[in-house]
Design an enzyme around this catalytic site. Sequence first.
Site, PDB file in Angstrom:
ATOM      1  N   HIS A  68       0.837  -1.197   0.000  1.00 22.24           N
ATOM      2  CA  HIS A  68       0.000   0.000   0.000  1.00 22.24           C
ATOM      3  C   HIS A  68       0.871   1.245   0.000  1.00 22.24           C
ATOM      4  O   HIS A  68       2.083   1.164   0.165  1.00 22.24           O
ATOM      5  CB  HIS A  68      -0.910   0.007   1.231  1.00 22.24           C
ATOM      6  CG  HIS A  68      -0.143  -0.008   2.521  1.00 22.24           C
ATOM      7  ND1 HIS A  68       0.344  -1.173   3.062  1.00 22.24           N
ATOM      8  CD2 HIS A  68       0.245   0.978   3.356  1.00 22.24           C
ATOM      9  CE1 HIS A  68       0.998  -0.897   4.184  1.00 22.24           C
ATOM     10  NE2 HIS A  68       0.949   0.417   4.384  1.00 22.24           N
ATOM     11  N   GLY A  69       0.217   2.356  -0.173  1.00 20.58           N
ATOM     12  CA  GLY A  69       0.920   3.615  -0.105  1.00 20.58           C
ATOM     13  C   GLY A  69       0.001   4.773  -0.427  1.00 20.58           C
ATOM     14  O   GLY A  69      -1.152   4.584  -0.784  1.00 20.58           O
TER      15      GLY A  69
END
Length: 149
Positions: A68-69
């Site tokens: 994720h980010g």
Amino acid sequence: MIDISAVLTADNIAVSSEVSSKKRVLEALSQLMIMGHPELNPKLLFAAMMDRERLGTTAMGNGIAIPHGRMEGLEQTVGGFIQLKPGINFDAPDNQPVDLVFGLLVPESADAEHLALLSSIAQFFNNAENCAQLRAAKDNKILLKILIS
């Protein structure tokens, strides 16, 4: 629980993918996540997930990873899911191969949303029955049904 259908469609899901490394999984996720979003650049999505992965693995253990980010310029949250056959090394804390990968990118300013989404997705994957169903599924539409149920 979040509404995963808001960030995921059958087009953003791959079944029985064979990849050789964490990097290849993130590349494949980047390609899946742009489906339905022609304005997105898969190289930028890949770079955002790689940047986060460099901070520490996003593998949770039990064969699950949630790369994720946050991404500058992204206007809406995007997701992707890959069921791997066989599993791969993802630097998991339990040293088990990862075979279920849910990718998530949120807009740069979406701090609270980001944390809520991650928490909800992690909670879903902490249920052994959910994971067993995902591992047994043979079709992206079935995977989607499991993920949004």
